[in-house]
Motif scaffolding. Sequence first.
Motif: not given
Length: 349
Positions: A217, A221, A241-242, A245, A248-249, A332, A335-336
């Motif tokens: 990832m 990213a 993309t930002d 993420f 889910y951060q 990452i 998060v994924v």
Amino acid sequence: MNIIETERLTKTYRRFKKPEGLSGSIKSLWKREYEEKAAVRDFDFTLQEGEFIGLIGPNGAGKTTLTKMLTGIIAPTSGRIHVMGFYPNDLKNEFKRQYAVVMGQKSQLFFELTANDTLRLFKEIYELDEKQFRETRAYFTELFHVRELMDMQVRTLSLGERMKMELMVALLHNPRILFLDEPSIGLDAIASNQIRRFLKQVNRERGTSIILTSHYMEDIATLCDRSVVIHHGCKVYDGRTDALFARYQKNKKITATFSQELPPAQGPAAENPAPLPGQAGGQSPRQLPCWEVLERTPHKLTVLVPKEEAGAALAAIMPWGPTDISVEEDEIGTVVERIYQEGAKGVAL
């Protein structure tokens, strides 16, 4: 301008189910059972000229099947698909000359040839004129810093060096679209960073549209402004993309080091709630249930806090006069994993 458009794109496979054992094999000669598996379902997708997008999904999600349909390797079961004005599965030469595919686990290089001879071979395949060939080869040789490797046999090159050659071969005919399937698999951190930098430059300077599939990832990213998440053949997210993420951060990891020893913890330091530094002036450490202590030594403290509590955590730690402090987001991979878990539950991202 959209150079890829799909609407309700679907690919269904029919699979034979055989009962176990010899008797099952004999019975299947007269009566066979099949099941249908939808690898891609009702997939709507567009790609604009010059975009660099990431295709994210767990194993078996349908990423490779989608790529094969976009490149004409397999035909869809139903739905509409147009790539650069062509129906891919017609496999017209005019279409095949305008894209390239690089797979991290499959090589298109000839290992007994040198890199220069391999490029010469592909020059003939794509019927490039000598001037165009020399200019393109010079551009990528300089970009990838591989001048001293061009007369070496491919089989003598390292994995990272071979991946650079794979990209050179794929980009030799200046394709409009580059499909990348796990290009950094097996590469070390230095080689992966080099490949990312080269891809970003190719996309920016040559306007090549790139679709990147990767389980790393960091690739997604770093390179892709837009991401598409696919799960069980369905698109569950298509956007920045930002933003994906950021959603889910959920946590921040704060690490602080101190020149003076921290006061002893009141109770087991690894438990949650955990005793942590409070205000200066000898006051007792205070309890914050939302903090999880990952590490505590006399001169170091690492805590995991919800991202909305990061400010309060820093405010509580700073009076102790840390000599160094760092704040990191969730890894990452974590998060994924959350993204996949919501996709598996059918939650729209």
